[in-house]
Design a protein around this motif. Structure first.
Motif, short mmCIF file in Angstrom:
data_model
loop_
_atom_site.label_atom_id
_atom_site.label_comp_id
_atom_site.label_asym_id
_atom_site.label_seq_id
_atom_site.Cartn_x
_atom_site.Cartn_y
_atom_site.Cartn_z
N THR A 74 4.19 -6.78 0.05
CA THR A 74 4.24 -5.70 -0.93
C THR A 74 2.86 -5.11 -1.16
O THR A 74 2.70 -3.89 -1.24
N TYR A 75 1.87 -5.96 -1.25
CA TYR A 75 0.51 -5.48 -1.48
C TYR A 75 0.01 -4.67 -0.29
O TYR A 75 -0.61 -3.62 -0.47
N LEU A 76 0.28 -5.13 0.93
CA LEU A 76 -0.17 -4.39 2.11
C LEU A 76 0.48 -3.02 2.21
O LEU A 76 -0.17 -2.04 2.59
N ILE A 77 1.75 -2.94 1.90
CA ILE A 77 2.44 -1.64 1.96
C ILE A 77 1.81 -0.65 0.99
O ILE A 77 1.72 0.54 1.27
N ARG A 78 1.33 -1.13 -0.13
CA ARG A 78 0.75 -0.23 -1.12
C ARG A 78 -0.72 0.08 -0.88
O ARG A 78 -1.20 1.16 -1.21
N ILE A 79 -1.45 -0.86 -0.30
CA ILE A 79 -2.90 -0.68 -0.18
C ILE A 79 -3.31 -0.08 1.17
O ILE A 79 -4.34 0.59 1.26
N LEU A 80 -2.54 -0.29 2.23
CA LEU A 80 -2.92 0.22 3.55
C LEU A 80 -3.04 1.74 3.60
O LEU A 80 -4.01 2.24 4.20
N PRO A 81 -2.13 2.52 3.03
CA PRO A 81 -2.35 3.97 3.07
C PRO A 81 -3.64 4.40 2.37
O PRO A 81 -4.30 5.34 2.81
#
Length: 101
Positions: free
Chosen positions: A16-23
């Motif tokens: 969940t964190y990666l989906i939100r922070i990668l962009p």
């Protein structure tokens, strides 16, 4: 067994964190590509449609009444566009179809 739950929670948190922070990390400049911009423009509408469509069909006692109400709603909204009329007509269609099914 308890440790396995914590591993699952950690994996879900990281995903969940990666989906939100990668962009935020990968896209720092304005997107100038018209194809990507038009794709991103329609994402909220598609997401809302995908979440709403199954709920429309399964909200009634039979899928037939939901599908007929959806058809009436699409036709009326295309021709008239008045939200109140569309909602009332859809409810009336569901009521009438449910009486006979």
């Amino acid at each position: 067994m308890t440790r396995n739950i914590y591993v699952c929670l950690l994996a879900m948190s990281v995903a969940t964190y990666l989906i939100r922070i990668l962009p935020i990390l990968l896209i720092r400049r304005e997107i100038k590509n018209t194809y990507i911009r038009s794709f991103l423009y329609y994402v909220p509408y598609v997401t809302l449609s995908v979440m709403t469509f199954p709920a429309i069909l399964t909200a009634t006692q039979s899928v037939i009444s939901g599908a007929l109400a959806l058809a009436v709603a699409v036709i009326l909204s295309w021709k008239d566009g008045n939200l109140f009329r569309v909602a009332m007509a859809s409810c009336a269609v569901v009521f009438i179809v449910e009486l006979f099914i």
